[in-house]
Write an enzyme that holds these catalytic residues in place. Sequence first.
Site, mmCIF file in Angstrom:
data_model
loop_
_atom_site.group_PDB
_atom_site.id
_atom_site.type_symbol
_atom_site.label_atom_id
_atom_site.label_comp_id
_atom_site.label_asym_id
_atom_site.label_seq_id
_atom_site.Cartn_x
_atom_site.Cartn_y
_atom_site.Cartn_z
ATOM 1 N N TYR A 1 0.836 -1.208 0.000
ATOM 2 C CA TYR A 1 0.000 0.000 0.000
ATOM 3 C C TYR A 1 0.876 1.265 0.000
ATOM 4 O O TYR A 1 0.657 2.187 -0.793
ATOM 5 C CB TYR A 1 -0.899 -0.033 1.235
ATOM 6 C CG TYR A 1 -1.880 1.107 1.354
ATOM 7 C CD1 TYR A 1 -3.048 1.122 0.604
ATOM 8 C CD2 TYR A 1 -1.653 2.155 2.255
ATOM 9 C CE1 TYR A 1 -3.966 2.158 0.723
ATOM 10 C CE2 TYR A 1 -2.570 3.189 2.381
ATOM 11 C CZ TYR A 1 -3.723 3.179 1.623
ATOM 12 O OH TYR A 1 -4.629 4.211 1.753
ATOM 13 N N ALA B 1 3.953 1.568 -0.980
ATOM 14 C CA ALA B 1 4.655 1.687 -2.273
ATOM 15 C C ALA B 1 3.722 2.259 -3.333
ATOM 16 O O ALA B 1 4.120 3.118 -4.132
ATOM 17 C CB ALA B 1 5.184 0.312 -2.703
ATOM 18 N N LYS C 1 1.162 4.226 -2.867
ATOM 19 C CA LYS C 1 0.865 5.631 -2.580
ATOM 20 C C LYS C 1 2.104 6.526 -2.795
ATOM 21 O O LYS C 1 1.974 7.681 -3.193
ATOM 22 C CB LYS C 1 0.331 5.778 -1.150
ATOM 23 C CG LYS C 1 -1.010 5.062 -0.922
ATOM 24 C CD LYS C 1 -2.092 5.549 -1.867
ATOM 25 C CE LYS C 1 -3.470 4.998 -1.538
ATOM 26 N NZ LYS C 1 -4.509 5.461 -2.469
HETATM 27 P P1 NAP Z 1 -13.450 2.516 0.882
HETATM 28 O O1 NAP Z 1 -14.411 3.046 1.889
HETATM 29 O O2 NAP Z 1 -12.960 1.122 1.006
HETATM 30 O O3 NAP Z 1 -14.101 2.739 -0.583
HETATM 31 C C1 NAP Z 1 -13.381 2.348 -1.716
HETATM 32 C C2 NAP Z 1 -14.121 2.756 -2.980
HETATM 33 O O4 NAP Z 1 -13.311 2.396 -4.105
HETATM 34 C C3 NAP Z 1 -15.448 2.044 -3.159
HETATM 35 O O5 NAP Z 1 -16.350 2.912 -3.817
HETATM 36 C C4 NAP Z 1 -15.095 0.860 -4.075
HETATM 37 O O6 NAP Z 1 -16.189 0.376 -4.868
HETATM 38 C C5 NAP Z 1 -14.066 1.545 -4.963
HETATM 39 N N1 NAP Z 1 -13.151 0.605 -5.617
HETATM 40 C C6 NAP Z 1 -12.369 -0.346 -5.061
HETATM 41 N N2 NAP Z 1 -11.669 -0.985 -6.015
HETATM 42 C C7 NAP Z 1 -12.012 -0.416 -7.202
HETATM 43 C C8 NAP Z 1 -11.639 -0.630 -8.556
HETATM 44 N N3 NAP Z 1 -10.762 -1.581 -8.898
HETATM 45 N N4 NAP Z 1 -12.194 0.160 -9.512
HETATM 46 C C9 NAP Z 1 -13.099 1.115 -9.199
HETATM 47 N N5 NAP Z 1 -13.483 1.366 -7.939
HETATM 48 C C10 NAP Z 1 -12.953 0.606 -6.957
HETATM 49 O O7 NAP Z 1 -12.124 3.410 0.830
HETATM 50 P P2 NAP Z 1 -11.830 4.873 1.432
HETATM 51 O O8 NAP Z 1 -11.397 4.716 2.820
HETATM 52 O O9 NAP Z 1 -12.941 5.791 1.102
HETATM 53 O O10 NAP Z 1 -10.545 5.272 0.574
HETATM 54 C C11 NAP Z 1 -10.603 6.077 -0.597
HETATM 55 C C12 NAP Z 1 -9.199 6.453 -1.006
HETATM 56 O O11 NAP Z 1 -8.568 7.157 0.069
HETATM 57 C C13 NAP Z 1 -8.296 5.245 -1.302
HETATM 58 O O12 NAP Z 1 -7.422 5.553 -2.376
HETATM 59 C C14 NAP Z 1 -7.505 5.084 -0.022
HETATM 60 O O13 NAP Z 1 -6.277 4.441 -0.221
HETATM 61 C C15 NAP Z 1 -7.331 6.540 0.390
HETATM 62 N N6 NAP Z 1 -7.045 6.723 1.810
HETATM 63 C C16 NAP Z 1 -7.943 6.330 2.762
HETATM 64 C C17 NAP Z 1 -7.628 6.522 4.102
HETATM 65 C C18 NAP Z 1 -8.568 6.144 5.208
HETATM 66 O O14 NAP Z 1 -8.169 6.266 6.359
HETATM 67 N N7 NAP Z 1 -9.789 5.724 4.935
HETATM 68 C C19 NAP Z 1 -6.392 7.073 4.447
HETATM 69 C C20 NAP Z 1 -5.509 7.454 3.456
HETATM 70 C C21 NAP Z 1 -5.843 7.271 2.139
HETATM 71 P P3 NAP Z 1 -17.097 -0.894 -4.369
HETATM 72 O O15 NAP Z 1 -17.901 -0.415 -3.210
HETATM 73 O O16 NAP Z 1 -17.959 -1.229 -5.538
HETATM 74 O O17 NAP Z 1 -16.115 -1.964 -3.982
#
Ligand code: NAP
Length: 249
Positions: A157, A159, A161
């Site tokens: 993860y 890597a 990011k």
């Molecule tokens: P999340 O709640 O798990 O939601 C992920 C979203 O991405 C869902 O809508 C999912 O769709 C979609 N998705 C997953 N794989 C996909 C693919 N191959 N193609 C298209 N859509 C896809 O994640 P989140 O926490 O909101 O995270 C969003 C972003 O923020 C990510 O890049 C994550 O790495 C980054 N981030 C999050 C955090 C945190 O603390 N939450 C911290 C730092 C960075 P489905 O529902 O259909 O699976």
Amino acid sequence: MSKLLESKKALITGGSRGIGRDMVLSFAKQGADVAFTYRSNKEMAEAVAKEAEQHGIKVMAIQSDASNYEAAEALIKEVAEGLGRIDILVNNAGITKDNLMLRMTEDMWDAVINVNLKSVFNLTKHVMRTMLKQRSGSIINVGSVVGVFGNAGQANYAASKAGIIGFSKSIAKEVGSRGIRCNVLAPGFIATDMTDELDEDTIKAYEASIPLKALGQPQQVSDAAVFLGSDMSTYITGQVISVCGGMNI
Ligand code: NAP
């Protein structure tokens, strides 16, 4: 009061849940027409689309795997035709498959790199022609503070990011002269399904170590995305903007 994204057209990947869902709703509230993708959860995506439509803007909810190169090409075509142009691309879709290096499999590595990093290449590559023709555009790539500092158990993860940062800075240099900006939005710990798996003690420990003493909310990340997509940030490119309550200092 005028809206910050009035008449803008945006594409957000992974908009059915978590941060992406909040971005779809925030962009709609600020007047943008929004297309968003999801991977599997159609019902959830339709509910988000319905809610966003209440802001009187155009919404497209499209099932599309961001890690698939051909699917990304078809997606950009569909959105450019459906919305007429693409002013803002948010590469938000992301997954985790955590484990210590001894237990991390090749599949875990490949899946995370493909969904988190290759997707950013796929979408950026295919949106480029549209944005170059427009001579404007804002690309917002969702990274993570983990991409800068690393995290035990998240080598894949981190890597992916970190890769997004080098990629985004390169794109910013490559197409800045054409009016296209590219920035990284780096969230810290945000309360979504992704962080839901953590036990209460771990969350408490994180909260104690964060200067602002709380996990972040999706809305706080969306606010920064609205800013980077808007004309309030026209002199900002190639930057990593952390939304992390100060956990990176
Ligand atoms: P999340 O709640 O798990 O939601 C992920 C979203 O991405 C869902 O809508 C999912 O769709 C979609 N998705 C997953 N794989 C996909 C693919 N191959 N193609 C298209 N859509 C896809 O994640 P989140 O926490 O909101 O995270 C969003 C972003 O923020 C990510 O890049 C994550 O790495 C980054 N981030 C999050 C955090 C945190 O603390 N939450 C911290 C730092 C960075 P489905 O529902 O259909 O699976």
